[in-house]
Design an enzyme around this catalytic site. Structure first.
Site, PDB file in Angstrom:
ATOM      1  CE  LYS A   1      -1.094  -8.250  -4.560  1.00  0.00           C
ATOM      2  NZ  LYS A   1      -2.162  -8.370  -3.618  1.00  0.00           N
TER       3      LYS A   1
ATOM      4  NE  ARG B   1       6.011  -4.581   2.992  1.00  0.00           N
ATOM      5  CZ  ARG B   1       5.135  -5.231   3.745  1.00  0.00           C
ATOM      6  NH1 ARG B   1       5.457  -5.591   4.968  1.00  0.00           N
ATOM      7  NH2 ARG B   1       3.942  -5.544   3.296  1.00  0.00           N
TER       8      ARG B   1
ATOM      9  CD  GLU C   1      -5.697 -14.829  -6.652  1.00  0.00           C
ATOM     10  OE1 GLU C   1      -4.711 -14.789  -7.419  1.00  0.00           O
ATOM     11  OE2 GLU C   1      -5.585 -14.808  -5.424  1.00  0.00           O
TER      12      GLU C   1
ATOM     13  CG  HIS D   1      -9.289  -8.698   1.929  1.00  0.00           C
ATOM     14  ND1 HIS D   1      -9.525 -10.046   1.985  1.00  0.00           N
ATOM     15  CD2 HIS D   1     -10.284  -8.169   1.177  1.00  0.00           C
ATOM     16  CE1 HIS D   1     -10.614 -10.322   1.283  1.00  0.00           C
ATOM     17  NE2 HIS D   1     -11.094  -9.207   0.791  1.00  0.00           N
TER      18      HIS D   1
END
Ligand code: ADP
Length: 649
Positions: free
Chosen positions: A118, A299, A202, A237
């Site tokens: 990431k 994907r 973040e 999540h």
């Protein structure tokens, strides 16, 4: 039709079945692989041929590149479709396919690698002009340094695993004093799940909406986006309901997001189907400057059918065409949105018990399609939901002219859905599809958590209709024992039919000893079970070896005759035994024999199906035995820790 003649599907379950369907329509020979646990699975039955690749554990079968390539060579597979999960985002798999001269139906290894971490992915797309969430995406990992970065970013912050996926290794932190503990948890989870403890920090976007863009690129330099999906209905999540288009999406924001997504894909030389995920600030509606890149999934996504519904396209067909070297079938201007589509993920889990995964044989399964409803599944009635893989039973996809119509159709389909055996989230999904605020388009990723009690029906308790139907079925079994074996209620034959009377009757409901009242009307007539005012959902009764399962309104209740032996065992252990709540891995044990513990103290952590469960001491006492070590696989119900309680002493 595509130039490809055969495909090996390196996957299982619904996605393997879904890929086989399109491959067959395109005239490809389909080759399945399966683990020992999947010998009789639906994807094996559907494929033209099927090959065993190892034991049930994914690490020894579906994740074994060598074995899968071996089958591919032996069976003469010209291409390999990885589905989602498993090897789908492993650059070494894409490389191994290429080295073996087999077409990988997915992006180039370099693109997978570039998007795989990431932090690096964020730096890369930021350079291409795509907005990314403010945060620290660098290499330093000292707790003090990261805490200082968090303070600089401003709370609340989100800690994420660099190698993350599926919401693992992710912690929201609201206050500086909670940062250290959250960091430790995120790192432990990340290490366990990805073998890589690194995290990034973040800004936590407020009132966040998860909006993602489906992109497609070919090897000839063409790239398009197939509009957005809104996946904001999440729990921990993880996506629960997805839809397309996103409610309240202004055309200029759609265009801006689509452009940014295509830029992100181009930045890594993408080819094939991919999804660029954005997080949007949903406080005042979607805005052209209010969305940020989170990651790109290289994907096909679980939720791709909603995009298929609104575009009328088959994304797997496009994947095969692109993999075969064809140009994209359509250009951006040829693409348009028709109507609205929603998808619900039907899971074997128990929403009323914290969404614990539920395994076992599907004793009944009815997944009704209807007008505008598509069902993608990898199981049939009689199949087993095993603890080895993701416990998704099916995806229900509803399409309509409007969002309301699509949601109505979804709710109706869920109302007709029957799952017995493992517990399922049918009622929870139906409650979501019918939730007023969600219907009105007022929701973000916190919606489910904020409304959990209402949605799970936890507050509602037992449905008297279900209890009545179950007890009546058990009593009927006493009256007419099955041929060749005793009735399950052998021990409970103390009542006779006679004049009007009432009798308290012991049963086990969900394993708990209870009493119901059986009533025989004066002067004969049908037996009635007095259980209270019902909710009007017609119960379905499914017999088991020990009793019955009753499914009413999408919820299942197990009703059994009391078994004194079982009950005694439970009571004996009730004070001081801590058992594994499900099949899983023991992540940590915090106590040792001889240690004193207090009621509610955290003793151990078990992880299963992407979730961590803390096990707490049932009472004050002293630890007498710890039977498993951290790292061990534990079976559901296994005794892990014994405590001598004050009562025992
Ligand atoms: P994973 O790869 O583990 O699925 P993602 O980065 O895709 O993790 O994030 C998963 C979900 O977490 C998102 O859909 C969103 O709901 C939430 N999320 C991620 N980043 C943020 C953020 N910065 N602020 C608020 N929520 C976030």
């Amino acid at each position: 039709m595509t130039g490809l003649r055969s495909v090996l599907i390196a996957n299982r379950g619904e996605i393997a079945c879904r890929v086989i369907r399109t491959a067959r329509r395109l005239g490809l020979r389909t080759i399945a692989v399966y683990s020992e646990a999947d010998r009789r699975a639906l994807h094996v039955a559907l494929a033209d041929e099927a090959h065993a690749i190892g034991p049930a554990a994914a690490a020894e079968s579906y994740l074994r590149i060598d074995r899968i390539l071996d089958v591919a060579k032996r069976s003469g597979a010209e291409s390999i479709h990885p589905g989602y999960g498993f090897l789908s985002e492993r650059p070494d798999f894409a490389e191994a396919c290429a080295a073996a001269g087999i077409v990988f139906v997915g992006p180039p290894a370099g693109a997978i690698r570039a998007m795989g971490l990431k932090d690096a992915a964020k730096a890369l797309v930021a350079e291409a002009g795509v907005p990314v969430v403010p945060g620290y995406h660098g290499a330093r990992q000292e707790p003090d340094f990261l805490a200082a970065e968090a303070a600089a970013i401003g709370y609340p912050v989100l800690i994420k695993a660099v190698a993350g996926g599926g919401g693992k290794g992710m912690r929201r932190v609201a206050l500086p004093e909670d940062f250290a503990a959250a960091l430790e948890g995120a790192q432990r989870e990340a290490q366990g799940a990805f073998g890589d403890p690194r995290v990034l920090v973040e800004k936590y976007v407020l009132s966040p909406r998860h909006v993602e863009i489906q992109v497609f690129c070919d090897a000839h330099g063409h790239a398009v986006h197939l509009f957005e999906r809104d996946c904001s209905l999440q729990r921990r999540h993880q996506k629960v309901i997805e839809e397309a288009p996103a409610p309240g999406m202004p055309p200029e924001v759609r265009a801006a997001m689509g452009r940014a997504a295509v830029e992100a894909a181009r930045a890594v030389g993408y080819v094939g189907a991919g999804t660029v995920e954005f997080i949007a600030d949903g406080r005042e509606g979607l805005k052209p400057d209010g969305f940020w890149f989170m990651e790109m999934n290289t994907r096909l996504q679980v939720e791709h059918p909603v995009t298929e519904a609104i575009t009328g396209l088959d994304l797997v067909e496009w994947q095969f065409r692109v993999a075969a070297g064809e140009p994209l079938p359509l250009a951006q201007d040829d693409l348009a949105i028709r109507g609205h589509a929603v998808e619900a993920r039907l899971y074997a889990e128990d929403p009323a018990a914290g969404f614990l995964p539920s395994t076992g044989r599907l004793r009944a399964l009815d997944l009704p399609a209807g007008e505008g409803v598509r069902v993608d599944t990898g199981v049939r009635a009689g199949d087993t939901v095993s603890p080895f893989y993701d416990p998704m039973i099916a995806k229900l996809i509803a399409h309509g002219e409007s969002r309301d119509q699509a949601l109505d159709r979804l709710a109706q389909a869920l109302g007709r859905t029957l799952v017995a055996g493992p517990k399922a989230n049918v009622a929870f999904l139906k409650a979501l599809a019918e939730a007023e605020e969600f219907r009105a388009g007022r929701f973000d990723t916190g919606f489910i958590d904020r409304n959990l009690d209402a949605l799970t029906g936890r507050a509602a308790g037992l449905d008297p209709d279900a209890v009545r139907a179950g007890v009546e079925a058990l009593v009927a079994a006493v009256a007419a024992p099955a041929p060749g074996r005793g009735s399950p209620w052998d021990r409970a034959d103390g009542f006779q039919l006679g004049a009007g009377r009432r009798q308290a009757y012991p049963v086990l409901i969900e394993g708990e000893a209870r009493e119901v009242v059986l009533a025989w009307p004066e002067g004969g007539g049908a037996l009635a079970v007095e259980a209270g005012e019902g909710r009007g959902a017609a119960p379905v009764v499914v017999p088991t070896e020990r009793g019955v399962l009753v499914v009413a309104g999408g919820r299942q209740v197990a009703i059994e005759p009391p078994d004194p032996f079982d009950v005694d065992l439970d009571h004996a252990g009730a004070g001081g035994t801590v058992k594994a709540p499900m099949h899983g891995r023991l992540v940590a044990v915090f106590v040792r024999p001889g240690e004193r513990v207090t009621k509610g103290q955290r003793l151990a952590i078990v992880e299963a199906m992407k979730m961590e469960h803390a096990l707490a001491a049932p009472a004050d006492g002293e630890v007498t035995e710890v039977t498993a070590e951290a790292g061990a696989q534990v079976a559901e119900g296994a005794r892990l820790i014994s405590i001598r309680t004050e009562d025992d002493a």
